[in-house]
Design a protein around this motif. Sequence first.
Motif, PDB file in Angstrom:
ATOM      1  N   LEU A  35      45.884 -22.895 -93.654  1.00 55.36           N
ATOM      2  CA  LEU A  35      45.142 -21.520 -93.889  1.00 55.36           C
ATOM      3  C   LEU A  35      44.285 -21.401 -92.842  1.00 55.36           C
ATOM      4  N   TYR A  36      44.215 -20.115 -91.988  1.00 58.85           N
ATOM      5  CA  TYR A  36      43.306 -19.880 -90.815  1.00 58.85           C
ATOM      6  C   TYR A  36      42.715 -18.865 -91.096  1.00 58.85           C
ATOM      7  N   SER A  37      41.500 -18.748 -90.691  1.00 55.15           N
ATOM      8  CA  SER A  37      40.841 -17.365 -90.436  1.00 55.15           C
ATOM      9  C   SER A  37      40.977 -17.018 -88.770  1.00 55.15           C
ATOM     10  N   SER A  38      41.326 -16.007 -88.676  1.00 52.35           N
ATOM     11  CA  SER A  38      41.550 -15.366 -87.287  1.00 52.35           C
ATOM     12  C   SER A  38      40.353 -14.617 -86.589  1.00 52.35           C
ATOM     13  N   PHE A  39      40.014 -14.869 -85.507  1.00 46.89           N
ATOM     14  CA  PHE A  39      38.882 -14.152 -84.665  1.00 46.89           C
ATOM     15  C   PHE A  39      39.332 -13.604 -83.357  1.00 46.89           C
ATOM     16  N   GLY A  40      38.848 -12.452 -82.802  1.00 47.66           N
ATOM     17  CA  GLY A  40      39.483 -11.943 -81.723  1.00 47.66           C
ATOM     18  C   GLY A  40      41.036 -11.538 -81.515  1.00 47.66           C
ATOM     19  N   ALA A  41      41.457 -11.908 -80.625  1.00 46.74           N
ATOM     20  CA  ALA A  41      43.199 -11.571 -80.540  1.00 46.74           C
ATOM     21  C   ALA A  41      43.735 -12.474 -81.547  1.00 46.74           C
ATOM     22  N   GLU A  42      44.773 -11.528 -82.036  1.00 50.70           N
ATOM     23  CA  GLU A  42      45.842 -12.566 -83.012  1.00 50.70           C
ATOM     24  C   GLU A  42      46.442 -13.579 -82.188  1.00 50.70           C
ATOM     25  N   ILE A  43      46.563 -14.701 -82.519  1.00 48.05           N
ATOM     26  CA  ILE A  43      47.083 -15.832 -82.200  1.00 48.05           C
ATOM     27  C   ILE A  43      47.921 -16.789 -82.981  1.00 48.05           C
ATOM     28  N   SER A  44      48.770 -17.479 -82.446  1.00 46.50           N
ATOM     29  CA  SER A  44      49.477 -18.682 -83.584  1.00 46.50           C
ATOM     30  C   SER A  44      48.997 -20.017 -83.093  1.00 46.50           C
ATOM     31  N   GLU A  45      49.423 -20.778 -83.748  1.00 44.49           N
ATOM     32  CA  GLU A  45      48.879 -22.233 -83.756  1.00 44.49           C
ATOM     33  C   GLU A  45      50.138 -22.839 -82.959  1.00 44.49           C
ATOM     34  N   ASP A  46      51.379 -22.314 -82.659  1.00 44.63           N
ATOM     35  CA  ASP A  46      52.705 -22.713 -81.746  1.00 44.63           C
ATOM     36  C   ASP A  46      52.035 -22.971 -80.549  1.00 44.63           C
ATOM     37  N   ASN A  47      52.375 -24.355 -80.305  1.00 45.14           N
ATOM     38  CA  ASN A  47      52.220 -24.971 -79.026  1.00 45.14           C
ATOM     39  C   ASN A  47      50.959 -25.066 -78.464  1.00 45.14           C
ATOM     40  N   ALA A  48      49.863 -25.497 -79.465  1.00 45.80           N
ATOM     41  CA  ALA A  48      48.551 -25.793 -79.182  1.00 45.80           C
ATOM     42  C   ALA A  48      48.403 -27.259 -78.430  1.00 45.80           C
TER      43      ALA A  48
END
Length: 167
Positions: A35-48
Amino acid sequence: MKGINILLVIIVCFVSCKGQNKQTTEQPSNENSVLYSSFGAEISEDNALVASEMTLKYQNLVVTDTIATKFKGTVIDVCQAKGCWMNVTLDNGAQAMVKFKDYGFFMPKDIAGKEVIVKGLAFIEQMSVEEQRHYAEDGGESEAAIASIVAPKKTFRFEADGVLITQ
């Protein structure tokens, strides 16, 4: 005419409130149900990129270069004044100082040790003695540690437009 003005004011209020980017939504990962908390623009963890890959990218940059990327690392420390920056681990003891695009959002002050995914622009910067001392003070360093900063240094910097923090 009065009704139109009131309607216009209400619409402006809703639009201005909607512009705030701080979100604390939970995003489950497809792989491990993180589970993640998101801040700023919506992003995904894909390809990090992992920290070692990001370190290689930084090593190939010079002071005038900028690259758009996304990477994951562990938070070392956060600005204790208002959460306006954080340091994130890279490989071999290196770290990247992350600030947030247009100061549009801030991080919680208690996330040291948590894994984050940041998306934005990576670059190299020559940090002055005064700026190093300012950040050391914000980070809660001792007077002796602050006084020991006497030379500019090349730093890995990152301007994030979106951040995910593991919960």
